[in-house]
Design a protein around this motif. Structure first.
Motif, PDB file in Angstrom:
ATOM      1  N   GLN A   1       0.860  -1.185   0.000  1.00 44.89           N
ATOM      2  CA  GLN A   1       0.000   0.000   0.000  1.00 44.89           C
ATOM      3  C   GLN A   1       0.894   1.232   0.000  1.00 44.89           C
ATOM      4  OE1 GLN A   1      -2.214  -1.695   3.502  1.00 44.89           O
ATOM      5  NE2 GLN A   1      -3.936  -0.620   2.567  1.00 44.89           N
TER       6      GLN A   1
ATOM      7  N   SER B   1      -2.498   5.645   1.318  1.00 46.45           N
ATOM      8  CA  SER B   1      -3.526   5.042   0.474  1.00 46.45           C
ATOM      9  C   SER B   1      -4.003   3.725   1.069  1.00 46.45           C
ATOM     10  CB  SER B   1      -2.981   4.798  -0.942  1.00 46.45           C
ATOM     11  OG  SER B   1      -3.919   4.081  -1.719  1.00 46.45           O
TER      12      SER B   1
ATOM     13  N   GLU C   1      -5.529   1.595  -0.934  1.00 45.81           N
ATOM     14  CA  GLU C   1      -5.571   0.733  -2.105  1.00 45.81           C
ATOM     15  C   GLU C   1      -4.410  -0.260  -2.096  1.00 45.81           C
ATOM     16  OE1 GLU C   1      -7.036  -0.482  -5.973  1.00 45.81           O
ATOM     17  OE2 GLU C   1      -7.900   0.679  -4.328  1.00 45.81           O
ATOM     18  N   PHE C   2      -4.696  -1.515  -2.427  1.00 46.02           N
ATOM     19  CA  PHE C   2      -3.655  -2.526  -2.563  1.00 46.02           C
ATOM     20  C   PHE C   2      -3.108  -2.459  -3.988  1.00 46.02           C
ATOM     21  CE2 PHE C   2      -6.632  -4.371   0.594  1.00 46.02           C
ATOM     22  CZ  PHE C   2      -5.786  -4.354   1.689  1.00 46.02           C
TER      23      PHE C   2
ATOM     24  N   SER D   1      -6.514  -7.821   3.710  1.00 45.93           N
ATOM     25  CA  SER D   1      -5.155  -7.848   4.248  1.00 45.93           C
ATOM     26  C   SER D   1      -5.090  -8.754   5.469  1.00 45.93           C
ATOM     27  CB  SER D   1      -4.732  -6.428   4.635  1.00 45.93           C
ATOM     28  OG  SER D   1      -3.521  -6.441   5.372  1.00 45.93           O
TER      29      SER D   1
END
Length: 260
Positions: free
Chosen positions: A52, A56, A58-59, A82
């Protein structure tokens, strides 16, 4: 009489319209087919495969782009969660996730409890030391040294083979690298692309790679035993991506070179 006939015709027309309208409503009210969901587990601390960016949620990374592309090909909505690396296989076997992708090496031990897809990346282990270290030149110089590793990885297994070494496992590679930087470890053992990416992102100011890549190993996408159907679907999508150039493009994006 004309008025009555006209009135009857009007009523009949309204009834016809109502019936047609009801038919249309029934057709339109059909429930949409449920979206297929692919629940994916990863440990987002293994750049450039999964991580990440700062600030953020977002992966991102090679694995993340790959599994999303595979999901799209198979008609799945991909949902990524996660978790710790050592929690991935238990999560698969308990049915909490459908797929695990986290730079996971295909090993005989793991194949006893999960099913792997075809290999999607070939890696290997390497040693990282402090930039000014002239004593450690290869894996063979690590006897009796302090070694930092990432928990649950093949690098941790390799470090356990070193005579008299003091091995400390960390949750992610960044923490292991910081232990080296702060003087708490003499070396880090981890996957070659992970340590090289760390150096490219600024780690080369304090650290360097020594020796040759060891233990060539393949990464695979893991599913629960008994779910060979999903593994076969993943293999089919992966093969298509390799054939049509999508895989090569992802590889170049994240590793800066053509797939050999």
């Amino acid at each position: 009489m004309k008025k009555i006939v006209f009135l009857l015709m009007s009523v009949l027309m309204l009834l016809a319209l109502a019936v047609a309208g009801c038919g249309g409503t029934k057709e339109e009210s059909k429930e949409a087919e449920p979206v297929k969901l692919l629940r994916v587990g990863t440990e987002p601390a293994f750049a450039p495969f999964e991580f990440q960016k700062e600030g953020s949620a977002e992966f991102t990374g090679f694995d993340m782009d790959l599994i999303r592309a595979i999901g799209t090909k198979l008609g799945y909505k991909v949902e990524i969660s996660s978790m710790g690396f050592d929690a991935l296989i238990p999560a698969l076997n308990s049915g909490n996730i459908d797929v695990a992708i986290a730079g996971m090496s295909i090993t005989d031990e793991r194949k006893k409890v999960i099913v792997f897809s075809d290999p999607y990346y070939t890696s290997g282990l390497i040693v990282m030391v402090k930039k000014d270290d002239a004593a450690i030149k290869s894996f063979n110089d690590l006897k009796g040294k302090r070694i930092a590793v990432q928990i649950g990885t093949t690098g941790a297994n390799k470090a356990a083979e070193i005579p008299n070494a003091q091995v400390t496992a960390f949750n992610d590679n960044t923490a292991a690298a910081m232990e080296l930087k702060n003087g708490g470890a003499d070396a880090v053992i981890n996957d070659s692309p992970v340590l090289k990416y760390y150096l490219q992102q600024g780690g080369s100011a304090d650290a360097k790679i020594v020796g040759e890549v060891m233990n060539s190993e393949d990464y695979g996408i893991a599913v629960k035993k008994g779910n060979e159907k999903l593994a076969a679907e993943i293999n089919k999508a992966l093969a298509e991506m390799k054939q049509n150039g999508e895989y090569a493009q992802l590889y170049k994006t994240w590793f800066g070179e053509e797939k050999k």
